[in-house]
Design a protein around this motif. Structure first.
Motif, PDB file in Angstrom:
ATOM      1  N   GLY A  90       1.054  -1.379  -0.289  1.00  0.00           N
ATOM      2  CA  GLY A  90      -0.185  -0.218   0.175  1.00  0.00           C
ATOM      3  C   GLY A  90       0.561   1.584   0.018  1.00  0.00           C
ATOM      4  N   ILE A  91       0.019   2.288  -0.064  1.00  0.00           N
ATOM      5  CA  ILE A  91       0.901   3.808   0.104  1.00  0.00           C
ATOM      6  C   ILE A  91       0.382   4.443   1.442  1.00  0.00           C
ATOM      7  N   VAL A  92       1.384   4.949   2.034  1.00  0.00           N
ATOM      8  CA  VAL A  92       1.047   5.561   3.630  1.00  0.00           C
ATOM      9  C   VAL A  92       0.706   6.885   2.982  1.00  0.00           C
ATOM     10  N   CYS A  93      -0.920   6.994   3.863  1.00  0.00           N
ATOM     11  CA  CYS A  93      -1.250   8.101   3.683  1.00  0.00           C
ATOM     12  C   CYS A  93      -1.161   9.453   5.161  1.00  0.00           C
ATOM     13  N   TYR A 100      -0.718  16.417   5.491  1.00  0.00           N
ATOM     14  CA  TYR A 100      -0.229  16.488   4.457  1.00  0.00           C
ATOM     15  C   TYR A 100      -0.730  17.440   3.027  1.00  0.00           C
ATOM     16  N   TYR A 101       0.324  17.402   1.917  1.00  0.00           N
ATOM     17  CA  TYR A 101      -0.390  18.685   1.236  1.00  0.00           C
ATOM     18  C   TYR A 101      -0.964  18.383  -0.275  1.00  0.00           C
ATOM     19  N   ASN A 102      -2.378  19.264   0.044  1.00  0.00           N
ATOM     20  CA  ASN A 102      -3.735  19.010  -1.132  1.00  0.00           C
ATOM     21  C   ASN A 102      -3.938  17.393  -0.777  1.00  0.00           C
ATOM     22  N   GLN A 103      -3.332  16.358  -0.997  1.00  0.00           N
ATOM     23  CA  GLN A 103      -4.211  15.237  -0.977  1.00  0.00           C
ATOM     24  C   GLN A 103      -3.059  14.116   0.062  1.00  0.00           C
ATOM     25  N   PRO A 104      -3.862  13.791   0.871  1.00  0.00           N
ATOM     26  CA  PRO A 104      -3.413  12.520   1.443  1.00  0.00           C
ATOM     27  C   PRO A 104      -2.593  11.307   1.904  1.00  0.00           C
ATOM     28  N   TYR A 105      -2.224  11.508   0.114  1.00  0.00           N
ATOM     29  CA  TYR A 105      -0.132  10.773   0.286  1.00  0.00           C
ATOM     30  C   TYR A 105       0.617  11.406  -0.501  1.00  0.00           C
ATOM     31  N   TYR A 106       0.015  12.779  -0.168  1.00  0.00           N
ATOM     32  CA  TYR A 106       1.446  13.495  -0.290  1.00  0.00           C
ATOM     33  C   TYR A 106       1.722  14.376   1.099  1.00  0.00           C
ATOM     34  N   THR A 107       2.524  13.554   1.917  1.00  0.00           N
ATOM     35  CA  THR A 107       2.611  13.141   3.415  1.00  0.00           C
ATOM     36  C   THR A 107       4.050  14.654   3.812  1.00  0.00           C
ATOM     37  N   LEU A 108       3.585  14.760   4.770  1.00  0.00           N
ATOM     38  CA  LEU A 108       4.681  16.276   5.560  1.00  0.00           C
ATOM     39  C   LEU A 108       4.993  15.047   6.914  1.00  0.00           C
ATOM     40  N   LEU A 127      10.033  17.191   6.501  1.00  0.00           N
ATOM     41  CA  LEU A 127      10.122  16.509   4.900  1.00  0.00           C
ATOM     42  C   LEU A 127       9.115  16.036   4.042  1.00  0.00           C
ATOM     43  N   LEU A 128       8.805  16.517   2.702  1.00  0.00           N
ATOM     44  CA  LEU A 128       8.194  15.945   2.715  1.00  0.00           C
ATOM     45  C   LEU A 128       8.095  14.525   0.709  1.00  0.00           C
ATOM     46  N   ILE A 129       7.105  14.092   1.517  1.00  0.00           N
ATOM     47  CA  ILE A 129       6.806  12.727   1.051  1.00  0.00           C
ATOM     48  C   ILE A 129       5.461  11.931   0.353  1.00  0.00           C
ATOM     49  N   ALA A 130       5.973  11.378  -1.140  1.00  0.00           N
ATOM     50  CA  ALA A 130       4.642  11.666  -1.837  1.00  0.00           C
ATOM     51  C   ALA A 130       5.210  10.126  -1.930  1.00  0.00           C
ATOM     52  N   GLN A 131       3.935   9.525  -1.770  1.00  0.00           N
ATOM     53  CA  GLN A 131       2.804   8.220  -2.593  1.00  0.00           C
ATOM     54  C   GLN A 131       4.162   7.420  -1.857  1.00  0.00           C
ATOM     55  N   GLN A 163      -3.717   0.218  -5.674  1.00  0.00           N
ATOM     56  CA  GLN A 163      -4.540   0.857  -6.878  1.00  0.00           C
ATOM     57  C   GLN A 163      -5.938   1.731  -6.186  1.00  0.00           C
ATOM     58  N   ALA A 164      -6.962   1.022  -5.601  1.00  0.00           N
ATOM     59  CA  ALA A 164      -8.125   2.378  -4.983  1.00  0.00           C
ATOM     60  C   ALA A 164      -7.086   3.985  -4.843  1.00  0.00           C
ATOM     61  N   LEU A 165      -6.507   3.955  -4.533  1.00  0.00           N
ATOM     62  CA  LEU A 165      -6.083   5.024  -4.523  1.00  0.00           C
ATOM     63  C   LEU A 165      -5.639   5.826  -6.302  1.00  0.00           C
ATOM     64  N   VAL A 166      -5.321   4.714  -6.962  1.00  0.00           N
ATOM     65  CA  VAL A 166      -4.782   5.409  -8.300  1.00  0.00           C
ATOM     66  C   VAL A 166      -6.886   5.947  -8.627  1.00  0.00           C
TER      67      VAL A 166
END
Length: 223
Positions: A90-93, A100-108, A127-131, A163-166
């Motif tokens: 999965g993806i960290v959210c 987060y920045y804009n989307q829950p998977y663009y995390t700080l 730190l800015l960490i995405a997907q 895939q659900a996030l996609v």
């Protein structure tokens, strides 16, 4: 890439090695595995293990980046598992809007290990960490391993099915604090592996942002 420019600007010599053709040079201090889309072949893994052994002298380091779109990598996973590390599903959210920045998977991430913080010349770094895929630890039976969680989500972090996030949906897999990156050092050999759940943390755009400490974190890690 920005990380190559950054390393060279700080006195490092950076070379690209095609592991299907060449061995990793003996004078290499740090080998970087840049989010392979497919698994390595066994001869490639053998070269990495030969590099880590360093003719019995050891003391070598690997930085390995994963990626949300990365396929199955059982042979690489086996090497990581020797150091007690694993890329999870999965993806960290983040649930917290300030994490987060804009989307829950663009995390700080502001939850940074003292292992790094004590050497970083930054006040209250973020730190800015995405997907990012989650980084997990696994039991090895090797008492010589010291494992540090380098940066983590808040307590409101969770993992969601990729895939659900996609598809624009959120299907929660684990609703708990998550790890973005971890460092494992074998104190008996001096060799170690740093595993990141995403390559985004070291990509050009993210490293160039002055308001985030991605650049400082990477420089501290390799120093």
């Amino acid at each position: 890439a920005y990380i190559k420019t950054l390393l060279e600007a700080n006195g490092y010599t950076v070379n690209t090695v095609d592991s299907t053709k060449d061995d990793i040079p003996e004078d290499t201090d740090i080998a970087v595995i840049g989010a392979p889309q497919t698994d390595y072949m066994q001869p490639d893994i053998d070269k990495l293990e030969k590099y880590m052994d360093n003719g019995g002298r050891q003391g070598k380091q690997i930085i390995c980046f994963s990626h949300a779109a990365q396929g199955e990598t059982p042979l690489l996973d086996k090497l990581l598992a020797k150091y007690g590390l694993k890329v999870g599903e999965g993806i960290v959210c983040e649930n917290r809007e300030d994490r987060y920045y804009n989307q829950p998977y663009y995390t700080l991430s502001t939850d940074i290990s003292e292992y790094l913080l004590s050497e970083m010349d930054v006040t209250s770094p973020s730190l800015l960490i995405a997907q990012s895929r989650p980084v997990e630890t696994v039991e090895t039976g090797n008492a010589s391993l010291d494992i540090y969680k380098l940066c983590t989500s808040s307590d409101s972090g969770f993992t969601a099915e990729t895939q659900a996030l996609v598809n624009g949906e959120t299907k929660v897999l684990k609703n708990e604090k998550q790890c973005y990156a971890a460092l494992s050092i074998d104190q008996s050999t001096g060799s170690g592996i740093a595993l990141f759940g995403t390559s985004s943390i070291a990509e050009d755009q993210f490293m160039a942002y002055g308001q985030y400490a991605n650049k400082d974190m990477m420089l501290t890690l390799i120093a």
